[in-house]
Design a protein around this motif. Structure first.
Motif, short mmCIF file in Angstrom:
data_model
loop_
_atom_site.label_atom_id
_atom_site.label_comp_id
_atom_site.label_asym_id
_atom_site.label_seq_id
_atom_site.Cartn_x
_atom_site.Cartn_y
_atom_site.Cartn_z
N SER A 24 118.19 70.06 27.40
CA SER A 24 119.17 69.15 26.79
C SER A 24 118.40 68.16 25.93
N ILE A 25 119.00 67.82 24.81
CA ILE A 25 118.31 66.98 23.83
C ILE A 25 119.14 65.73 23.58
N SER A 26 118.46 64.61 23.46
CA SER A 26 119.19 63.39 23.15
C SER A 26 118.34 62.52 22.23
N ARG A 27 119.03 61.87 21.34
CA ARG A 27 118.36 61.05 20.33
C ARG A 27 118.23 59.63 20.88
N GLU A 28 117.01 59.18 21.11
CA GLU A 28 116.80 57.80 21.58
C GLU A 28 116.23 56.98 20.43
N LYS A 29 116.06 55.70 20.70
CA LYS A 29 115.52 54.83 19.65
C LYS A 29 114.02 55.08 19.51
N GLY A 30 113.63 55.69 18.42
CA GLY A 30 112.22 55.89 18.16
C GLY A 30 111.70 57.25 18.55
N TYR A 31 112.43 57.98 19.37
CA TYR A 31 111.94 59.31 19.76
C TYR A 31 113.11 60.22 20.11
N VAL A 32 112.80 61.49 20.26
CA VAL A 32 113.80 62.48 20.65
C VAL A 32 113.43 62.97 22.04
N GLU A 33 114.36 62.83 22.97
CA GLU A 33 114.05 63.22 24.33
C GLU A 33 114.56 64.63 24.60
N VAL A 34 113.67 65.47 25.09
CA VAL A 34 114.00 66.85 25.42
C VAL A 34 113.81 67.02 26.91
N SER A 35 114.89 67.19 27.66
CA SER A 35 114.78 67.35 29.11
C SER A 35 114.83 68.83 29.46
N VAL A 36 113.86 69.25 30.23
CA VAL A 36 113.83 70.64 30.68
C VAL A 36 113.73 70.64 32.19
N GLU A 83 103.70 66.53 8.15
CA GLU A 83 105.14 66.28 8.17
C GLU A 83 105.64 65.99 9.59
N LEU A 84 104.95 66.53 10.61
CA LEU A 84 105.39 66.26 11.98
C LEU A 84 104.88 64.93 12.51
N SER A 85 103.86 64.34 11.85
CA SER A 85 103.20 63.19 12.44
C SER A 85 104.09 61.95 12.47
N GLY A 86 105.22 61.99 11.75
CA GLY A 86 106.12 60.85 11.81
C GLY A 86 107.02 60.85 13.02
N GLY A 87 107.11 61.95 13.75
CA GLY A 87 108.09 62.03 14.83
C GLY A 87 107.45 62.05 16.20
N LEU A 88 108.22 61.55 17.16
CA LEU A 88 107.77 61.59 18.56
C LEU A 88 108.77 62.39 19.36
N ILE A 89 108.26 63.23 20.24
CA ILE A 89 109.13 63.98 21.14
C ILE A 89 108.74 63.64 22.56
N ALA A 90 109.73 63.28 23.37
CA ALA A 90 109.45 63.01 24.78
C ALA A 90 109.94 64.21 25.58
N LEU A 91 109.00 65.02 26.01
CA LEU A 91 109.33 66.16 26.86
C LEU A 91 109.44 65.64 28.29
N SER A 92 110.62 65.74 28.88
CA SER A 92 110.77 65.10 30.18
C SER A 92 111.30 66.09 31.20
N THR A 93 110.95 65.83 32.44
CA THR A 93 111.43 66.65 33.54
C THR A 93 111.58 65.75 34.76
N THR A 94 112.33 66.22 35.73
CA THR A 94 112.50 65.43 36.95
C THR A 94 111.93 66.20 38.12
#
Lengths: 164, 197
Positions: A24-36, A83-94
Motif C-alpha cells: 500500500s502506498i501513501s503520500r506523506e509530507k516530503g516522502y512516499v511511504e510504501v508499506s509491505v 532524476e531519482l535523487s530528488g525523491g525519498l521513499i520510506a519502505l516500511s513494514t510492521t
C-alpha cells in the motif's frame, strides 16, 4: 529535496517496480511511504534497488506500544541517478513486539550494516543474517535496558531539590 | 648558625655528606612548599577530548589567549601529565577511559570538570547513558558554561594553582603518599565492568 521541486513520478515508478507484491502506498509530507508485509520485505527491497534506489538514508523504528508492534522504516534514496535523487521513499513494514526479528537487508544495501547494529542495541530487535551483529555505541548493561523502547522510562530527577 | 658554616662543602663519605646536606636544606624550608610551587606552575593537561568543549580548550592554548603563560601546556600521554580537563559529556563507555587515564597519571594529579555536561549532564540531563565525572574521579575545580570561553578555562587553571598553593595539596600528597582532603578518591561503582565482560 522534495515537495514542489520533485519532478519524477515516484508513485508510478514504485507501482512498476513492485508489480505482483501486495503493498500500500501513501503520500506523506516530503516522502512516499510504501508499506509491505514482512514476508515480502526482502523482495521489495531488491526490486527497489534494481529500480535505482541505491542507498538507505536512515533506518528508523516507530514503537506502537498499544498496538503491540514496531514499524520499521527504511528511507531509501538515490545517489547515482540524477532524476531519482530528488525523491525519498520510506519502505516500511510492521513486526510484532514480542517476536522482534527482522530480516537483515545489509546485503542489499550495504549502508545498513551500521544502522542495523544501532537499532539492535537501542531497540533489541535482532536482524537475521547480519554478518556482524554487535553492539555499536552502548555498553552492554545499558543496551540490556533497550533504551529507545517506549516501556523504558528514565527516572526523572528534579533540577531543584525540594526542601525536606 | 653563621653564614660561614652554611657554605660548607661536604667531602668524604657520600652517605654522611648527603645526610648532612639534607638536614641543612630541610631545616631551612619545608619541602612541601617547594613541591607546591613547582606543581602549580607545571600543570600539564592530557588531551582527553570527550565532546565539543575541546574547541574552546584548543583556543585557550592558541596565541590569542595563550594559557601557556600560566605554566600549563597540553601534553601527549597520560604518563607525562598531571591534570585532566574533562571536556564535556562523559558517556558510560568514556567513563571507563577517563578512569584508566586518571589511574595512569603520576601523582600529584588534578581534575577540572569543564562545561555544563560534565557538571550535571547539561542538555543530556536525565539521560540513560550519562555519567557525571565526580562519580568517577575526584574533581578539583568545576567550570560552568556551554561551552565555557577560553578566559574561563584560564581562570580555572589559575584557581587550581591558588588552591594547590594555599591548601598545600601537592606537598601533602608527596609527604603523606595520598591526598588528605579528598574524600571520594575511589569511585563507588566499577565503571569498567562492562569492558571486562
Amino acid at each position: 529535496m522534495s515537495g514542489e521541486q520533485e519532478t519524477v513520478d515516484l508513485e508510478g515508478l514504485v507501482s512498476k517496480a513492485l508489480e505482483g507484491i501486495n503493498y500500500s502506498i501513501s503520500r506523506e509530507k516530503g516522502y512516499v511511504e510504501v508499506s509491505v508485509p514482512l514476508e515480502s520485505l526482502r523482495e521489495a527491497a531488491l526490486r527497489l534497488k534494481n529500480a535505482g534506489f541505491d542507498h538507505v538514508k536512515s533506518l528508523t523504528i516507530v514503537d506502537y506500544i498499544k498496538k503491540g508492534e514496531f514499524k520499521a522504516m527504511y528511507i531509501v534514496s538515490s545517489y547515482l541517478s540524477e532524476e531519482l535523487s530528488g525523491g525519498l521513499i520510506a519502505l516500511s513494514t510492521t513486526v510484532k513486539r514480542d517476536k522482534a526479528k527482522l530480516p537483515s537487508l545489509s546485503d542489499v544495501w550495504i549502508s545498513l550494516l551500521f544502522q542495523e547494529r544501532e537499532v539492535y542495541e537501542m531497540f533489541g530487535i535482532e536482524f537475521e543474517g547480519h554478518p556482524d551483529l554487535r553492539l555499536l555505541l552502548l555498553a552492554p548493561h545499558i543496551a540490556e535496558l533497550k533504551p529507545l523502547r517506549k516501556e523504558f522510562i528514565v527516572k526523572e530527577e528534579p533540577i531543584i531539590r525540594k526542601p525536606k | 648558625m653563621s653564614k660561614m658554616e652554611e657554605a660548607k662543602i661536604y667531602v668524604g663519605n657520600i652517605d654522611e655528606s648527603a645526610r648532612k646536606a639534607r638536614e641543612l636544606l630541610l631545616g631551612k624550608m619545608k619541602l612541601g612548599r617547594l613541591v607546591d610551587w613547582a606543581t602549580a606552575f607545571s600543570l600539564w593537561p592530557v588531551h582527553l577530548t570527550t565532546s565539543c568543549c575541546s574547541t574552546e580548550f584548543a583556543a585557550t592554548w592558541s596565541p590569542r589567549f595563550d594559557a601557556e603563560q600560566y605554566g600549563a601546556l597540553p601534553w601527549v600521554g597520560s604518563r607525562q601529565t598531571n591534570m585532566i580537563i574533562i571536556e564535556g559529556t562523559v558517556t558510560t563507555k568514556m567513563a571507563c577511559a577517563l578512569r584508566i587515564t586518571w589511574e595512569q597519571m603520576p601523582p600529584p594529579k588534578f581534575v577540572i570538570a569543564m562545561g555544563a555536561c560534565s557538571l550535571d549532564g547539561g542538555i543530556f540531563y536525565n539521560s540513560y547513558n550519562i555519567v557525571k565525572p565526580w562519580q568517577v574521579v575526584p574533581v578539583d575545580v568545576y567550570l560552568p558554561g556551554c561551552p565555557p570561553r577560553p578566559e574561563t578555562v584560564a581562570r580555572a587553571i589559575v584557581t587550581l594553582q591558588r588552591k594547590i598553593r594555599e591548601k598545600s595539596i601537592a606537598g601533602k600528597w608527596v609527604e603523606e603518599g595520598w591526598r588528605p582532603d579528598m574524600k571520594y578518591v575511589k569511585p563507588k561503582e566499577d565503571v569498567c565492568s562492562w569492558w571486562r565482560g
